[in-house]
Design an enzyme around this catalytic site. Structure first.
Site, PDB file in Angstrom:
ATOM      1  N   CYS A  94       0.847  -1.194   0.000  1.00 36.94           N
ATOM      2  CA  CYS A  94       0.000   0.000   0.000  1.00 36.94           C
ATOM      3  C   CYS A  94       0.888   1.251   0.000  1.00 36.94           C
ATOM      4  CB  CYS A  94      -0.905  -0.021   1.229  1.00 36.94           C
ATOM      5  SG  CYS A  94      -1.727   1.548   1.537  1.00 36.94           S
ATOM      6  N   CYS A 118       0.740   3.218   3.339  1.00 37.00           N
ATOM      7  CA  CYS A 118       1.450   2.491   4.405  1.00 37.00           C
ATOM      8  C   CYS A 118       2.956   2.657   4.228  1.00 37.00           C
ATOM      9  CB  CYS A 118       1.063   1.008   4.404  1.00 37.00           C
ATOM     10  SG  CYS A 118      -0.568   0.647   5.083  1.00 37.00           S
ATOM     11  N   HIS A 129      -3.976   0.405   8.501  1.00 34.56           N
ATOM     12  CA  HIS A 129      -4.551   0.317   7.158  1.00 34.56           C
ATOM     13  C   HIS A 129      -6.034  -0.038   7.175  1.00 34.56           C
ATOM     14  CE1 HIS A 129      -4.533  -0.359   2.792  1.00 34.56           C
ATOM     15  NE2 HIS A 129      -5.437  -1.283   3.081  1.00 34.56           N
ATOM     16  N   ASN A 137     -12.792  10.358  -0.664  1.00 29.99           N
ATOM     17  CA  ASN A 137     -13.315   9.607  -1.800  1.00 29.99           C
ATOM     18  C   ASN A 137     -13.314   8.119  -1.468  1.00 29.99           C
ATOM     19  OD1 ASN A 137     -13.542  11.954  -3.413  1.00 29.99           O
ATOM     20  ND2 ASN A 137     -11.356  11.863  -3.891  1.00 29.99           N
ATOM     21  N   HIS A 194      -8.194   8.028   3.416  1.00 28.39           N
ATOM     22  CA  HIS A 194      -7.574   9.345   3.574  1.00 28.39           C
ATOM     23  C   HIS A 194      -8.624  10.427   3.482  1.00 28.39           C
ATOM     24  CE1 HIS A 194      -7.339   8.074  -0.655  1.00 28.39           C
ATOM     25  NE2 HIS A 194      -7.506   9.345  -0.979  1.00 28.39           N
TER      26      HIS A 194
HETATM   27  P1  5GP Z   1      -7.865   9.918  -4.035  1.00 25.55           P
HETATM   28  O1  5GP Z   1      -7.899  10.181  -5.517  1.00 25.55           O
HETATM   29  O2  5GP Z   1      -7.642   8.445  -3.744  1.00 25.55           O
HETATM   30  O3  5GP Z   1      -9.021  10.490  -3.277  1.00 25.55           O
HETATM   31  O4  5GP Z   1      -6.608  10.709  -3.472  1.00 25.55           O
HETATM   32  C1  5GP Z   1      -5.306  10.211  -3.535  1.00 25.55           C
HETATM   33  C2  5GP Z   1      -4.403  11.417  -3.447  1.00 25.55           C
HETATM   34  O5  5GP Z   1      -3.091  10.963  -3.182  1.00 25.55           O
HETATM   35  C3  5GP Z   1      -4.337  12.238  -4.736  1.00 25.55           C
HETATM   36  O6  5GP Z   1      -4.792  13.564  -4.473  1.00 25.55           O
HETATM   37  C4  5GP Z   1      -2.871  12.189  -5.136  1.00 25.55           C
HETATM   38  O7  5GP Z   1      -2.385  13.404  -5.643  1.00 25.55           O
HETATM   39  C5  5GP Z   1      -2.189  11.803  -3.826  1.00 25.55           C
HETATM   40  N1  5GP Z   1      -0.967  11.042  -3.997  1.00 25.55           N
HETATM   41  C6  5GP Z   1      -0.778   9.963  -4.811  1.00 25.55           C
HETATM   42  N2  5GP Z   1       0.468   9.493  -4.690  1.00 25.55           N
HETATM   43  C7  5GP Z   1       1.089  10.300  -3.774  1.00 25.55           C
HETATM   44  C8  5GP Z   1       2.413  10.310  -3.229  1.00 25.55           C
HETATM   45  O8  5GP Z   1       3.279   9.476  -3.539  1.00 25.55           O
HETATM   46  N3  5GP Z   1       2.697  11.265  -2.319  1.00 25.55           N
HETATM   47  C9  5GP Z   1       1.773  12.215  -1.941  1.00 25.55           C
HETATM   48  N4  5GP Z   1       2.146  13.124  -1.038  1.00 25.55           N
HETATM   49  N5  5GP Z   1       0.511  12.218  -2.434  1.00 25.55           N
HETATM   50  C10 5GP Z   1       0.186  11.281  -3.338  1.00 25.55           C
HETATM   51 ZN    ZN Z   2      -2.271   1.251   3.720  1.00 25.59          ZN
END
Ligand code: 5GP
Ligand code: ZN
Length: 114
Positions: free
Chosen positions: A4, A7, A46, A87, A100
């Site tokens: 993950c 994680c 997690h 989301n 998150h």
């Molecule tokens: P979701 O689309 O699942 O609601 O949000 C996931 C978020 O994680 C996205 O806004 C994306 O920009 C962020 N994200 C993805 N990979 C990384 C990463 O490696 N580091 C950080 N800081 N944010 C990430």
């Molecule tokens: Zn996780």
């Protein structure tokens, strides 16, 4: 969880810009910010999303919400306001399957949420 992304970030194996941390929660800047302030708040244990909330204790869940408020305060958003988004699943465009909360602020949000 081994594979993950978030994680891995909690374990410090991938660098991240920490904003806040306590025993239960880690908060760090989103790599692709969609607002002047865009911070992700995650439980250290997690769970894939709020759809799997039963895998977390009430304390772990509550700590996430409390941390969202704390992050907003640290980022200077307490007066102007902020938005918290989580989301969950395909229709909501969840891309990382570790629960998150997006804390967004620093500009006026659109009235329409979806
Ligand atoms: P979701 O689309 O699942 O609601 O949000 C996931 C978020 O994680 C996205 O806004 C994306 O920009 C962020 N994200 C993805 N990979 C990384 C990463 O490696 N580091 C950080 N800081 N944010 C990430
Ligand atoms: Zn996780």
């Amino acid at each position: 969880m081994e594979n993950c992304l978030f994680c891995t970030i909690i374990r410090g194996e991938i660098p991240s810009a920490k904003v806040y941390e306590d025993d239960l929660v880690y908060a760090f800047r989103d790599i692709n910010p969609q607002a002047p302030t865009h911070v992700l708040v995650i439980p250290k244990v997690h769970a894939a999303s709020l759809g799997a909330a039963e895998q977390l204790t009430d304390a772990q869940l509550a700590a996430c919400l409390r941390a969202c408020g704390k992050v907003a305060e640290l980022e200077g958003l307490a007066e102007t306001g902020f938005r918290v988004v989580s989301n969950c699943g395909k229709d909501a465009c969840q891309s990382v399957e570790h629960l998150h909360f997006h804390v967004l602020g620093g500009r006026a949000m659109k009235e329409q949420m979806a």
